[in-house]
Design a protein around this motif. Sequence first.
Motif, short mmCIF file in Angstrom:
data_model
loop_
_atom_site.label_atom_id
_atom_site.label_comp_id
_atom_site.label_asym_id
_atom_site.label_seq_id
_atom_site.Cartn_x
_atom_site.Cartn_y
_atom_site.Cartn_z
N GLN A 1 5.62 46.52 -0.04
CA GLN A 1 4.34 47.23 -0.16
C GLN A 1 3.26 46.54 0.66
OE1 GLN A 1 3.34 47.85 -4.29
NE2 GLN A 1 5.26 48.95 -4.73
N LYS A 2 3.27 45.21 0.66
CA LYS A 2 2.29 44.49 1.49
C LYS A 2 2.56 44.74 2.97
CE LYS A 2 2.95 40.48 -0.67
NZ LYS A 2 2.77 39.07 -1.14
N ASP A 3 3.83 44.72 3.36
CA ASP A 3 4.16 44.95 4.76
C ASP A 3 3.80 46.36 5.22
OD1 ASP A 3 5.09 42.38 5.04
OD2 ASP A 3 7.20 42.92 4.76
N ASN A 4 3.78 47.30 4.29
CA ASN A 4 3.41 48.68 4.66
C ASN A 4 1.95 48.81 5.09
OD1 ASN A 4 5.95 49.78 4.24
ND2 ASN A 4 5.53 50.40 2.13
N ILE A 5 1.13 47.82 4.71
CA ILE A 5 -0.27 47.84 5.17
C ILE A 5 -0.55 46.60 6.03
CG2 ILE A 5 -1.15 49.29 3.30
CD1 ILE A 5 -2.17 46.77 1.91
N ARG A 6 0.47 46.13 6.74
CA ARG A 6 0.28 44.96 7.59
C ARG A 6 -0.71 45.27 8.71
NH1 ARG A 6 5.05 47.36 8.81
NH2 ARG A 6 5.61 47.63 11.01
N MET A 7 -1.35 44.24 9.20
CA MET A 7 -2.39 44.41 10.18
C MET A 7 -1.91 45.08 11.46
SD MET A 7 -5.06 41.58 11.71
CE MET A 7 -5.81 41.20 10.14
N ALA A 8 -0.65 44.90 11.81
CA ALA A 8 -0.14 45.51 13.04
C ALA A 8 -0.25 47.03 13.03
CB ALA A 8 1.32 45.10 13.26
N ASN A 9 -0.38 47.63 11.86
CA ASN A 9 -0.54 49.09 11.78
C ASN A 9 -1.92 49.55 12.23
OD1 ASN A 9 1.98 49.19 10.60
ND2 ASN A 9 1.22 49.37 8.51
N SER A 10 -2.89 48.64 12.28
CA SER A 10 -4.30 49.02 12.42
C SER A 10 -4.87 48.60 13.77
CB SER A 10 -5.13 48.37 11.31
OG SER A 10 -6.50 48.47 11.57
N PRO A 11 -5.40 49.54 14.56
CA PRO A 11 -6.09 49.15 15.79
C PRO A 11 -7.40 48.42 15.51
CG PRO A 11 -6.38 51.49 15.39
CD PRO A 11 -5.40 51.01 14.37
N HIS A 12 -7.82 48.39 14.24
CA HIS A 12 -9.09 47.77 13.86
C HIS A 12 -8.90 46.36 13.31
CE1 HIS A 12 -9.84 51.99 14.24
NE2 HIS A 12 -9.19 52.26 13.12
N PHE A 13 -7.68 45.82 13.42
CA PHE A 13 -7.38 44.46 12.96
C PHE A 13 -7.68 44.30 11.46
CE2 PHE A 13 -7.85 44.15 17.49
CZ PHE A 13 -6.92 43.21 17.90
N LEU A 14 -7.26 45.28 10.70
CA LEU A 14 -7.46 45.26 9.25
C LEU A 14 -6.11 45.45 8.56
CD1 LEU A 14 -10.61 47.58 9.07
CD2 LEU A 14 -10.57 45.08 8.90
N GLY A 15 -5.89 44.69 7.50
CA GLY A 15 -4.64 44.81 6.77
C GLY A 15 -4.10 43.46 6.35
N TYR A 16 -2.83 43.44 6.04
CA TYR A 16 -2.16 42.27 5.44
C TYR A 16 -1.59 41.35 6.52
CZ TYR A 16 1.58 39.63 3.19
OH TYR A 16 2.41 38.62 2.76
N SER A 17 -1.69 40.03 6.28
CA SER A 17 -1.08 39.03 7.15
C SER A 17 -0.24 38.08 6.31
CB SER A 17 -2.16 38.22 7.89
OG SER A 17 -2.93 39.05 8.71
N LYS A 18 0.99 37.86 6.74
CA LYS A 18 1.88 36.96 6.02
C LYS A 18 1.41 35.51 6.12
CE LYS A 18 6.24 39.54 6.47
NZ LYS A 18 7.61 39.50 7.03
N LEU A 19 1.99 34.69 5.27
CA LEU A 19 1.72 33.27 5.26
C LEU A 19 2.05 32.65 6.61
CD1 LEU A 19 1.03 30.75 3.45
CD2 LEU A 19 3.50 30.57 3.04
#
Length: 338
Positions: free
Chosen positions: A51-69
């Motif tokens: 679920q976290k990976d589904n909103i990872r930052m790579a999905n967003s051209p606006h540099f918003l979302g989840y980043s792993k450790l």
Amino acid sequence: MKKTRSKFVAQLRDVIINVGFLYLENTPVDKDIISKLKAQIPDLFALPQEQKDNIRMANSPHFLGYSKLGMELTKGAVDYREQFDFGTSCISSYKPGDPEYCNIYGPSQYPTDQQLPGFRTLHETYLTQLLTLATDFIHLVSEAVGLPPDALDQFYKSDNRMHLTKIVKYPVQSHSQQGVGAHYDGAMITFLLQASEEHHGLQAQNLRGEWIDVPPKSDTFVVNFGRSLEFVTQGVVRATSHRVLAPPLDSKTPRYSVPFFYSGMDLEVKVDESVLKMPPEILKLRDGRGILPSTEAINYPEYAHDVAGCHPDVAERHYPELFRELFPNGMPLHGVAY
């Protein structure tokens, strides 16, 4: 009331010029909202990895979302933090043919209400209140350095701009003390909610270059000033180098923090062309401070040869031409945070 305000402004002037960090209490931000947000942060990071990976930052051209450790570096070392980046409510104004930077501002990615009930509404309410606080506070900053209260409003004329926030987890780990390495914030002002009162870890460098603990205090925000504000005030405002140490090995819980960056200047603003004319008496106070010591944080000259690309995976996916220009050898192992 007038006397109280003038005393506060005088104290703020001293902090701005000589310290760069302060605790702010008695704010209008709803304490119940803060308590509920703190309570939900562990649940946010406890979401299933998928679920976290589904909103990872790579999905967003606006540099918003989840980043792993461990996805970012500061000064060449890994920052041991896991984080979600969000922005204040915003839509992208980008149209084909516009410069690519016009697509930097845009909507955030959130967990669904089924995954984390009520979180998005709660967090957006919190951001709205922080934005009001920051807008009022920056007027006090202007007044404290001898400018009209609205002097900094010229950088924020657009109705469609975005201020950034992170929700950060610093886990207990044995690899390194570095939660995030020494750096300056680029924004005008940062308001930090230290959401784990049992954990110290935040440190700032004083005028002698010494590292000073900035421990959590109930019902406060830690406020620090960024390089943009330092630059446009001709160095009057002191941006302070700071870092976060990871929780020690005997800790039973991670450290959580929520920085809010009052950063969303108009996209057409060029800071180097927007230096403010400062009052002579204020410049005299700046000069009386003397030469500031060297710090461990990255400084402006280093940007000439260090690509400050926090998340090159976003650039590769959404800005491929720029990615090839900046990373001719392909994807680096980490993004450079500072």
